[in-house]
Design an enzyme around this catalytic site. Sequence first.
Site, PDB file in Angstrom:
ATOM      1  CB  THR A   1      -0.915   0.022   1.245  1.00 31.57           C
ATOM      2  OG1 THR A   1      -0.096  -0.151   2.406  1.00 31.57           O
ATOM      3  CG2 THR A   1      -1.946  -1.093   1.185  1.00 31.57           C
ATOM      4  N   GLY A   2       2.185   1.153   0.086  1.00 31.31           N
ATOM      5  CA  GLY A   2       3.047   2.343   0.161  1.00 31.31           C
ATOM      6  C   GLY A   2       3.289   2.983  -1.207  1.00 31.31           C
TER       7      GLY A   2
ATOM      8  CB  CYS B   1      15.832   5.767  -5.710  1.00 30.64           C
ATOM      9  SG  CYS B   1      15.784   6.913  -4.332  1.00 30.64           S
TER      10      CYS B   1
ATOM     11  CE  LYS C   1      20.992   4.887   2.592  1.00 30.23           C
ATOM     12  NZ  LYS C   1      19.542   5.111   2.648  1.00 30.23           N
TER      13      LYS C   1
ATOM     14  NE  ARG D   1      15.088  15.018  -0.912  1.00 31.93           N
ATOM     15  CZ  ARG D   1      15.088  13.693  -0.861  1.00 31.93           C
ATOM     16  NH1 ARG D   1      14.691  12.958  -1.885  1.00 31.93           N
ATOM     17  NH2 ARG D   1      15.526  13.068   0.221  1.00 31.93           N
TER      18      ARG D   1
ATOM     19  CG  HIS E   1      16.175  10.681  -7.500  1.00 29.75           C
ATOM     20  ND1 HIS E   1      15.180  11.462  -6.953  1.00 29.75           N
ATOM     21  CD2 HIS E   1      16.505   9.774  -6.527  1.00 29.75           C
ATOM     22  CE1 HIS E   1      14.923  11.046  -5.713  1.00 29.75           C
ATOM     23  NE2 HIS E   1      15.708  10.021  -5.438  1.00 29.75           N
TER      24      HIS E   1
ATOM     25  CG  ASN F   1      12.232   9.128  -7.413  1.00 28.36           C
ATOM     26  OD1 ASN F   1      11.712   9.749  -8.346  1.00 28.36           O
ATOM     27  ND2 ASN F   1      11.794   9.236  -6.190  1.00 28.36           N
TER      28      ASN F   1
HETATM   29  C1  2RA Z   1      15.786   9.721  -1.260  1.00 23.36           C
HETATM   30  N1  2RA Z   1      17.173   7.934  -2.044  1.00 23.36           N
HETATM   31  O1  2RA Z   1      15.652  10.159  -2.402  1.00 23.36           O
HETATM   32  C2  2RA Z   1      16.269   8.367  -1.027  1.00 23.36           C
HETATM   33  C3  2RA Z   1      15.113   7.447  -0.850  1.00 23.36           C
HETATM   34  N2  2RA Z   1      15.480   6.096  -0.744  1.00 23.36           N
HETATM   35  O2  2RA Z   1      15.530  10.361  -0.257  1.00 23.36           O
END
Ligand code: 2RA
Length: 349
Positions: free
Chosen positions: A11-12, A129, A224, A246, A253, A326
């Site tokens: 459901t996510g 991602c 990561k 961001r 992304h 993503n």
């Molecule tokens: C993000 N890569 O975009 C992370 C989510 N897994 O915040």
Amino acid sequence: RKPTLAVVGATGAVGTVMLDILSTRENVWGEIRLIASPRSAGKKLVVRGEEVEVIALSEEAFDGVDVAMFDVPDEVSAQWAPVAAARGAVAVDNSGAFRMDDDVPLVVPEVNAPAARNRPRGIISNPNCTTLSMIVALGALHAEFGLKELVVASYQAASGAGQPGVDTLRDQIAKVAGTELGTATGDLRAAVGDTGPFPAPLVLNAVPWAGSLKEGGWSSEELKVRNESRKILGLPDLRVSATCVRIPVITTHSLAVHAVFENEVSVERAHGILREAPGVVLYDNPGAGEFPTPNDVVGTDPTWVGRVRRAVDDPLALDLFLCGDNLRKGAALNTAQIAELIAAELSAG
Ligand code: 2RA
């Protein structure tokens, strides 16, 4: 018999995309069982055109399951993926819980599919991602030129932070629409109030942060990208520096990449490789305004690559810009592809 698949976290945000992907890809599965937290049990979701009732996560939920996908937070995967494996399923986990475990392969089918066969814990990890948005294209270039060093900057979408990220950005957009906000120092901070999962207003802004603080001032997301790229490409000494940012995009992304190779590169050869590489679309004609942007790419499966240039000061280096959805290749699609590798393995006996 076709294998039975369980989707944990159905459901996510990623689970929802997963059901769409499972409904459109070749139907290799017998039963598809949908599993979620007890809160969502009893809900009916549509997969492959049929309504399926969601059942609550429990040990018994994995009975008879051949492959169990996990699209849940790290701590839920950490607890339950081993349970699924102990019950005989192959767990394909999209969380960060097992990615750097030496006994858990980290798989991107276009790059290192054979690694999926060596899974002593019965668990296979799906990369983060941000790594996934670039690694298919870089894997193809590495196979030709030999990768030595990566310097990347990401431009990450709000949905990387899940549904709360999307809700926060939409709420902030509503607050600034039709105003003069964004023109005076700090006016966005004052206007948007709660910044949700982001450490600063995201709307009309760029926020150089994703994840949690690690040693040396690095963010978990940046580490990561480094650690996962090394593991997937089988290059434990690869030099990687990432800055994760961001931006106010809902989904997809993007990354600006400076890649240094062992061998001299040419744009023409790089174009040839990227044109042929499975899972990659070359879209690179800046004179005609053709390069990928996140909004043009959202909802598609491949990694889109443009702005390919040979570094002016280094004949061993390429600069390029790429975009990947993503939630699809960055999460659900890659998980589905790994699960299909296992389904093929099981069918072959
Ligand atoms: C993000 N890569 O975009 C992370 C989510 N897994 O915040």
